[in-house]
Design a protein around this motif. Sequence first.
Motif, short mmCIF file in Angstrom:
data_model
loop_
_atom_site.label_atom_id
_atom_site.label_comp_id
_atom_site.label_asym_id
_atom_site.label_seq_id
_atom_site.Cartn_x
_atom_site.Cartn_y
_atom_site.Cartn_z
N ASN A 109 22.40 5.50 90.80
CA ASN A 109 22.38 4.68 91.78
C ASN A 109 23.59 3.66 91.87
O ASN A 109 24.40 3.76 90.87
N ALA A 110 24.10 3.19 92.97
CA ALA A 110 25.16 2.35 93.02
C ALA A 110 25.05 1.11 92.09
O ALA A 110 26.14 0.98 91.63
N VAL A 121 31.73 9.56 98.49
CA VAL A 121 32.86 8.70 98.83
C VAL A 121 32.70 7.60 97.72
O VAL A 121 31.69 6.90 97.76
N ILE A 122 34.00 7.32 96.98
CA ILE A 122 33.78 6.52 95.90
C ILE A 122 35.23 5.80 95.94
O ILE A 122 36.41 6.13 96.01
N TRP A 153 30.07 2.84 96.30
CA TRP A 153 29.62 4.13 95.55
C TRP A 153 28.57 4.66 96.85
O TRP A 153 27.48 4.06 97.16
N ASN A 154 28.78 5.68 98.03
CA ASN A 154 27.87 5.92 99.02
C ASN A 154 26.63 6.71 98.54
O ASN A 154 26.52 7.28 97.62
N PRO A 155 25.67 6.72 99.41
CA PRO A 155 24.30 7.29 99.39
C PRO A 155 24.81 8.80 98.85
O PRO A 155 23.92 9.20 98.09
N ALA A 156 25.80 9.51 99.35
CA ALA A 156 25.98 11.01 98.94
C ALA A 156 26.29 10.92 97.51
O ALA A 156 25.85 11.88 96.90
N ALA A 157 27.15 10.15 97.18
CA ALA A 157 27.40 9.87 95.65
C ALA A 157 26.02 9.64 94.85
O ALA A 157 26.14 10.33 93.97
N LEU A 193 30.95 6.14 107.04
CA LEU A 193 30.82 6.54 105.43
C LEU A 193 29.33 6.52 105.05
O LEU A 193 28.93 7.64 104.15
N SER A 194 28.58 5.95 105.84
CA SER A 194 27.20 5.98 105.32
C SER A 194 26.44 7.11 105.49
O SER A 194 25.21 7.49 104.78
#
Length: 762
Positions: A65-66, A42-43, A54-58, A35-36
């Motif tokens: 920010n998450a 990926v939410i 809320w992953n880094p790509a999001a 996922l990372s």
Amino acid sequence: MKDELGFTNIKRNLEDSKQNPNRKQVYLPYDIELLSILKDAVIITDKNFIINYWNPAAEEIYGWNANEVLGKDVKKVLQTKYMENGCTEKMQELLNEGSYEDNVVQLTKKNFPLFISSKVVTIKDDLGNINGYISINRDMTDQKSIEKKLERSFNILNSIIENTTDAIYLKNLDGNYLMANSSASKIFGKPMSEIIGHTDWDIFPQDEAKSIVKSDKKIINDGNTVTFEEKIFSKLEGKFRTYLSTKGPYKGYDNKILGIFGIARDITHFKIAEENYRTLFETMIQGVVYQDLNGKITAMNPAAERIMGYNFEEIQGRTSNDPIWKSIHPDGTEFQGDAHPSMVALKTGREVEDIIMGVDYPNREGYTWLNIHAVPHFRNGEKKPFQVYTTFEDITQFMIYDQKLRESKKRYQSLFNKMTEGFALHEIILNQEGKPVDYRFLDINPAFEELTGLKKGEVIGKLKSQVIPEDNIDWVKIYGNVAIKGESIQFDSYSATLERHYDILSFSPAQNQFAVLFTDITERKNVEKKLQDTMENLKLTNSELEQFTYVAAHDLQEPLRMIACFLQLLQKRYGNKLDKDADDFIGYAVDGAARMYELINDLLTYSRLNNRVIEFSDVDMNHILGMVKHNLEILIRENDAVITSDKLPVVKADEVQMVQLLQNLITNSIKFKGKKTPHIHITAEKLDSKWLFSFEDNGIGIKPEYRERIFKIFQRLHGPEKYDGTGIGLAISKRIVERHGGTISLDSKEDEGSKFNFTIRS
């Protein structure tokens, strides 16, 4: 266990649980590493669409920010708009099918719209109840997004741990619980109030507490993190459940042990977790391939099969060195098998990312271009990876676009260098108040050098104040408005410094920038000046000529009147007393003198049109027509002429000249009558700011080739023996119309009548 697994945020999660006691956690065990590193957002939400992960790509795609979005409604954060069916239809599809795919529009943190390819999958518990959703979103707004590097960080675990099904807790050196998540509370069978601040002796039976305390002391003494299975009795279910527990010391900034952290995972749910992972693995938009330590393919997802054009059975066990496919670098050189990202990751034990590779698959036409990221996997304590997984996506279309862009840039550069117009790109310099004070040259083309005499090396990177320190024009003010407001302007101006006239177009291609496209019009301006001087001289000459015409015609009247008078006297006294030839000669002389007198009078009338000052006022054309009928009463009666009209308008005009205009046109129509009784009809039509008048008769008409000629002075189509007059009446009419800002024309056919049209300002 390292802090980056999310323990710094556990306290916040506990507090959030206290504030929201009814909020349920989403239970989703899965491969965290995978996922990372995903490039897709990926939410993960609970069943009420409250964001739990809320992953880094999001973060990169949406700008949030998450920490800013966790616990918020995903629909309010992203403001999703569906391209096809609405939200209700999509929710129904999600509930019925367990997933849906769609193209949607979503907003970033700065309210910038993104075109997103989205897939949403439900997350279910043991009983098949939906307790959350996984969204996998790909930003399709800009193809260049495939070049963005994934920023991986184990901070992703902070969000996951706060909402995980694993029990997580912290204890100090005295054994007091400092925090515990809701899963721990569930496992312990105690509310938070009976856990926080208490010890294992307060929570568990004596035998269990004794074993736990002994284990904790060993961990503190050894300083090691251990993973083991343990059975804990669930008071809620009345039975034991098996947990995979990890315990270890947690340390402060000075590396001093402050207590113990613990993570317990209910591995009775392993099959469910495995199925959830498989769902994520199989629904990813990116291709994923697993290879063992020898580089042999051991697994791949459906996206990989689609991109590569093979099913898993066809290539299982093959390696990157397999001759069935040929790989190349973007420059066309061959990609050796050992240089494949997966092989490099296995050899070095390091991640390899953003490698562009073209693969010539046998079942495909041309190269398929991939952007590849390889990640090695290690077993606990081992330094050599035992496998590698590779994620990749098809960027063939982007490569095609990129090639076209390079070709377009090459053509643009050729055009840029060959264009005859001067071009310059600048950035505006603002002071602290945001006002333009100068500008800097960024680029110029060869034509700029030729048209200004300034060389590229002398201006690029320099300020206008350095290149053109003084000028008669405030260029900074003009171009500052263009750069700041983004408005385009076109004007021509003279530069005293460069001593040239330029026709200039300026526009803003980017914030605080402006471009200038210009041509040298110095020669044209010089010609225009000469032409203006010539027109002034011609105007003066025409004025003098008109004055001369008027004076000459006026001064000729008296001697001509005397000649006509004596000729008439001679005809009266000696008529029929001389021979027939003498009588004819005298008659010719009298007629000639009369025509000459009429001609001079018309010429005076024509010249007075230019000298007379027009007095514009509201003129009722119905009244003017009445006056003209009265003036021409005898002519109308003698020819039995019929003159009709529609209701005519009031116009801004000179009353005297309107009388003369209508009188000339009506006289002309009666004069050139046909065999029928003359009938003239007058109409008027409003056209924008003018009135269009039409005079239509049933006279003899004229041929089309003579339409323009009849409006010229002294132009006659018939001899004086057939029709009297000097041929100046329509020329006078034309001059009157033009002095009123209008035009006059004729629509006529021979023997079919004529229709005069003229316009007068309303």
